[in-house]
Write a protein that holds these residues in place. Structure first.
Motif, PDB file in Angstrom:
ATOM      1  N   PRO A  32       9.743   4.598  99.114  1.00 56.62           N
ATOM      2  CA  PRO A  32       9.461   4.726  97.703  1.00 56.62           C
ATOM      3  C   PRO A  32      10.256   6.004  97.055  1.00 56.62           C
ATOM      4  N   ASP A  33      10.808   6.827  97.641  1.00 58.87           N
ATOM      5  CA  ASP A  33      11.761   7.826  97.019  1.00 58.87           C
ATOM      6  C   ASP A  33      13.030   7.196  96.550  1.00 58.87           C
ATOM      7  N   SER A  34      13.740   6.721  97.387  1.00 59.84           N
ATOM      8  CA  SER A  34      14.866   6.049  97.166  1.00 59.84           C
ATOM      9  C   SER A  34      14.955   4.555  96.251  1.00 59.84           C
ATOM     10  N   LEU A  35      13.914   4.019  96.301  1.00 61.74           N
ATOM     11  CA  LEU A  35      13.728   2.609  95.669  1.00 61.74           C
ATOM     12  C   LEU A  35      13.359   3.227  94.228  1.00 61.74           C
ATOM     13  N   ALA A  36      12.940   4.381  93.845  1.00 62.73           N
ATOM     14  CA  ALA A  36      12.669   4.962  92.428  1.00 62.73           C
ATOM     15  C   ALA A  36      13.777   5.230  92.105  1.00 62.73           C
ATOM     16  N   LEU A  37      14.776   6.053  92.897  1.00 58.03           N
ATOM     17  CA  LEU A  37      16.305   6.446  92.522  1.00 58.03           C
ATOM     18  C   LEU A  37      16.902   4.761  92.216  1.00 58.03           C
ATOM     19  N   LEU A  38      16.805   3.811  92.829  1.00 57.83           N
ATOM     20  CA  LEU A  38      17.552   2.716  92.557  1.00 57.83           C
ATOM     21  C   LEU A  38      17.199   2.294  91.093  1.00 57.83           C
ATOM     22  N   LEU A  39      15.840   2.214  90.780  1.00 56.57           N
ATOM     23  CA  LEU A  39      14.971   1.571  89.694  1.00 56.57           C
ATOM     24  C   LEU A  39      15.567   2.335  88.503  1.00 56.57           C
ATOM     25  N   LEU A  40      15.587   3.788  88.488  1.00 56.69           N
ATOM     26  CA  LEU A  40      15.791   4.642  87.493  1.00 56.69           C
ATOM     27  C   LEU A  40      17.422   4.541  87.156  1.00 56.69           C
ATOM     28  N   ALA A  41      18.183   4.419  88.065  1.00 55.36           N
ATOM     29  CA  ALA A  41      19.840   4.757  87.620  1.00 55.36           C
ATOM     30  C   ALA A  41      20.085   3.141  87.158  1.00 55.36           C
ATOM     31  N   ALA A 171       6.969   7.573  93.375  1.00 54.04           N
ATOM     32  CA  ALA A 171       6.127   6.445  94.000  1.00 54.04           C
ATOM     33  C   ALA A 171       5.329   5.756  92.867  1.00 54.04           C
ATOM     34  N   ALA A 172       5.195   6.416  91.657  1.00 52.32           N
ATOM     35  CA  ALA A 172       4.546   5.751  90.701  1.00 52.32           C
ATOM     36  C   ALA A 172       5.570   4.853  89.777  1.00 52.32           C
ATOM     37  N   VAL A 173       7.033   5.250  89.839  1.00 52.64           N
ATOM     38  CA  VAL A 173       8.079   4.193  89.398  1.00 52.64           C
ATOM     39  C   VAL A 173       7.961   2.824  90.244  1.00 52.64           C
ATOM     40  N   VAL A 174       8.012   3.059  91.531  1.00 53.86           N
ATOM     41  CA  VAL A 174       7.843   1.886  92.328  1.00 53.86           C
ATOM     42  C   VAL A 174       6.826   1.127  92.078  1.00 53.86           C
ATOM     43  N   ALA A 175       5.569   1.729  92.072  1.00 53.78           N
ATOM     44  CA  ALA A 175       4.550   1.105  91.860  1.00 53.78           C
ATOM     45  C   ALA A 175       4.367   0.121  90.608  1.00 53.78           C
TER      46      ALA A 175
END
Length: 330
Positions: A32-41, A171-175
């Motif tokens: 979840p941490d790095s997937l959030a980084l992907l989505l934010l970037a 985690a909230a970004v990914v969810a």
């Protein structure tokens, strides 16, 4: 989105727009941490992001996790690279980390990236600081994960733009995106120190990971000050010498606090082609301060007291030379 604006501001603080000479590379594991980084970037830097995911060869699930990252990256229109690494014998976690960053450095150079980002966050930082406190680490270790640095063997920036974010925020970004992240079982495997610390923190609500992470940042600033002083000590108090038989060496006017002298000793050892840990350099300092010879990293250090012309008073002067090969005569 508010979270995207927050991320863009945190990114700009570490990697200003005027310094950007290529896309931002992201190290993404599928959690979840790095997937959030992907989505934010992807939101903050459309068309200026590349993603890599690494299979360390440690778990059968890793290939599927790399594939998950590849699928999400392609859905976002982001170039994706799958990397594999082979681990050297030794401490498993340390070897995995070294291999991971070496692979990221090669990828960044090969693809012309301007910087590489990882998804270390405030909870990671709090865990790291508490683990190192429990091991009796010095300031270099207690400074924790740095917000910025460079990849090994090159000058490409390594940045951690979500170091001030809580794990729950990411985690909230990914969810919100409706994505189910990968679940790495090692994160809850109590055979690992970090997993035990994570569990302990989860059970201690009175501890604030953001404030613990802030303390690590303050220690990082203290370490920068000490590193600056050590650089000054190197230039002012270390002299390169050559013996009568042509052996290179250094003399060191050792008149600084122990923590600075340890850094200077380490640098002398490196300059002479050796390697030593800070703990070994600390033990060498203790011997030298007591007037005893010290040997470390293939280097022999001999203490003495001399009148130093540039200072005008007697000072401790320690001389460092490569240790003679056993059986040789000098």
């Amino acid at each position: 989105m508010q979270v995207t604006a927050r991320f863009a501001a945190d990114l700009a603080a570490l990697w200003p727009e005027e310094d950007r000479a290529g896309p931002l590379g992201l190290a993404v594991s599928g959690g979840p941490d790095s997937l959030a980084l992907l989505l934010l970037a992807a939101e903050a830097l459309p068309g200026q992001v590349a993603v890599a995911s690494i299979d360390h060869g440690l778990r059968p699930e890793a290939a599927a996790e790399v594939a998950l990252v590849g699928r999400i990256a392609r859905e976002q229109g982001i170039p994706f690279t799958a990397l594999t690494v082979a681990l050297a014998p030794g401490n498993l976690m340390a070897e995995a980390r070294a291999a991971r960053y070496a692979a990221l450095a090669r990828w960044a150079e090969d693809t012309g990236l301007g910087a590489v980002a990882t998804a270390h966050h405030a909870d990671d930082q709090a865990e790291t600081l508490l683990m190192r406190l429990n091991r009796g680490s010095g300031i270099a270790g207690l400074a924790g994960v740095r917000a910025q640095g460079t990849l090994p063997g090159c000058d490409i920036p390594l940045i951690r733009p979500v170091l001030g974010w809580r794990k729950a925020d990411l985690a909230a970004v990914v969810a919100t995106a409706g994505i189910t992240p990968a679940d790495d079982p090692s994160n809850t495997n109590l055979a690992f120190d970090r997993a035990r610390m994570r569990a302990a923190l989860a059970g201690a609500e009175w501890l604030d990971p953001l404030q613990i992470a802030a303390s690590a940042a303050h220690l990082g600033e203290a370490w920068q000050a000490l590193a600056w002083y050590a650089e000054l000590d190197w230039h002012e108090m270390v002299m390169r010498e050559v013996s009568d038989i042509g052996t290179p060496g250094f003399s060191y006017c050792a008149n600084v606090p122990r923590i600075i002298a340890i850094e200077t000793i380490l640098r002398i050892i490196r300059e002479l082609g050796g390697h030593a840990t800070r703990a070994e350099a600390a033990r060498a300092w203790e011997r030298l301060w007591a007037g005893e010879n010290a040997s470390l990293g293939g280097v022999l250090a001999v203490p003495g007291v001399e009148r130093v012309e540039k200072v005008g008073v007697p000072m401790r002067v320690w001389r460092f030379r490569p240790e003679p090969v056993r059986g040789s005569v000098n």
